[in-house]
Design an enzyme around this catalytic site. Structure first.
Site, mmCIF file in Angstrom:
data_model
loop_
_atom_site.group_PDB
_atom_site.id
_atom_site.type_symbol
_atom_site.label_atom_id
_atom_site.label_comp_id
_atom_site.label_asym_id
_atom_site.label_seq_id
_atom_site.Cartn_x
_atom_site.Cartn_y
_atom_site.Cartn_z
ATOM 1 N N ARG A 23 12.653 -10.485 67.024
ATOM 2 C CA ARG A 23 12.714 -9.976 68.392
ATOM 3 C C ARG A 23 11.835 -8.737 68.478
ATOM 4 N NH1 ARG A 23 18.170 -8.526 71.768
ATOM 5 N NH2 ARG A 23 18.504 -7.030 70.074
ATOM 6 N N ASP B 3 1.329 -13.368 63.022
ATOM 7 C CA ASP B 3 0.384 -13.319 61.910
ATOM 8 C C ASP B 3 1.076 -12.949 60.600
ATOM 9 O OD1 ASP B 3 -1.708 -14.007 63.555
ATOM 10 O OD2 ASP B 3 -2.571 -11.993 63.673
ATOM 11 N N ASP C 266 23.860 -7.008 77.738
ATOM 12 C CA ASP C 266 23.015 -6.526 78.824
ATOM 13 C C ASP C 266 23.304 -7.251 80.134
ATOM 14 O OD1 ASP C 266 21.117 -4.410 77.950
ATOM 15 O OD2 ASP C 266 20.620 -5.877 76.418
ATOM 16 N N HIS D 249 16.361 -3.251 68.645
ATOM 17 C CA HIS D 249 17.462 -2.316 68.381
ATOM 18 C C HIS D 249 17.709 -2.082 66.897
ATOM 19 C CE1 HIS D 249 18.618 -2.026 72.548
ATOM 20 N NE2 HIS D 249 18.797 -3.325 72.656
ATOM 21 N N GLU E 231 18.820 -11.527 80.777
ATOM 22 C CA GLU E 231 19.695 -10.359 80.637
ATOM 23 C C GLU E 231 19.819 -9.531 81.911
ATOM 24 O OE1 GLU E 231 19.385 -8.759 76.263
ATOM 25 O OE2 GLU E 231 17.354 -8.781 77.103
#
Length: 256
Positions: free
Chosen positions: A69, A83, A174, A44, A148
């Site tokens: 995230r 990485d 959520d 988001h 969620e």
């Protein structure tokens, strides 16, 4: 590595916050403020992978562990961020143990997972430190799955048992939306979901996490057994600080 996984396994409570502005400068400011970990939000947040890399570079010299995230559990998506130098990965809306296993596959090299091998990456100091990174990755890389949805509540124990899943992280907005009680975090249905998630995590020897925006809720969640705690975000900190200053100046002007 800032040893987030080891610290959780040792029973510590770790404090973090969100980074949603995509700014390496606010990331660095927040990282220097004393949080144990910060989360760069590519689901988001305003930034892309390019900004995430710059934020990781800004956080490197701070004491905050870096969690990112990603918006999906695709292994290639996960390994690309690892990485770049992330210490942990959070994946949203994990519904089943099969989806949780997909996350774990992206987190770890064979034979444990399916993470692709690349030496010339930032996480390995561009091939200078690959063997050390490889040997320590299983005990250092933190896997976080978000609880969620209604469906995830039917598979809590199976999700928690997946090797490579270290934290069941409740997404309050959520989850409450799914339960039809959006924003009602004291509702019995929401509290029941929290307690069931915590119980499943504890049974599997894993940790539970949550994000909240009122620091006064800290005691409630900590007493329930939640130890991976996030409160606030860089955007919130800027907005609140700006609003408070504008209001104070307006009060002084009105008093003239």
């Amino acid at each position: 590595m800032k040893n987030l996984k080891k610290r959780l396994q040792n029973g510590e409570t770790l404090h973090g916050c969100w980074l949603n502005l995509g700014s390496p400068l606010t990331a660095e400011i927040v990282g220097l403020s004393g949080f144990d970990w910060v989360l760069i939000d590519l689901e988001h947040g305003a930034g892309t992978e390019k900004e995430a890399l710059a934020q990781m570079q800004g956080l490197e010299h701070t004491s905050a562990g870096i969690v990112v995230r990603v918006e999906s559990a695709e292994p290639q998506r996960i390994q690309r961020i690892l990485d770049m130098g992330a210490e942990g990965i959070m994946c949203p809306k994990i519904n089943t143990p099969q989806e949780a296993q997909k996350v774990a596959n992206g987190l770890h090299y064979p034979p444990i997972g399916q993470r692709g091998v690349a030496k010339m990456v930032r996480a390995t100091q561009f091939a200078r430190n690959f063997q050390t990174y490889y040997e320590g990755s299983q005990e250092n890389v933190l896997g976080i799955v978000q609880i969620e949805t209604r469906e995830s509540l039917h598979h809590l124990e199976e999700i928690a048992q997946v090797p490579g899943v270290d934290v069941l992280f409740i997404g309050p907005a959520d989850l409450s939306m799914e339960l039809g009680i959006f924003g009602q975090f004291d509702h019995p249905m929401f509290i029941d979901a929290l307690q069931r998630t915590i119980a499943a995590a504890n049974k599997a020897g894993k940790a539970t996490g949550i994000l909240f925006f009122n620091p006064n809720d800290y005691g409630k969640y900590h007493q329930m057994g939640i130890r991976f705690i996030a409160c606030g975000a860089d955007g919130t900190f800027v907005a609140d600080g700006a609003k408070n200053m504008a209001e104070k100046l307006a009060q002084f002007r009105a008093a003239l």
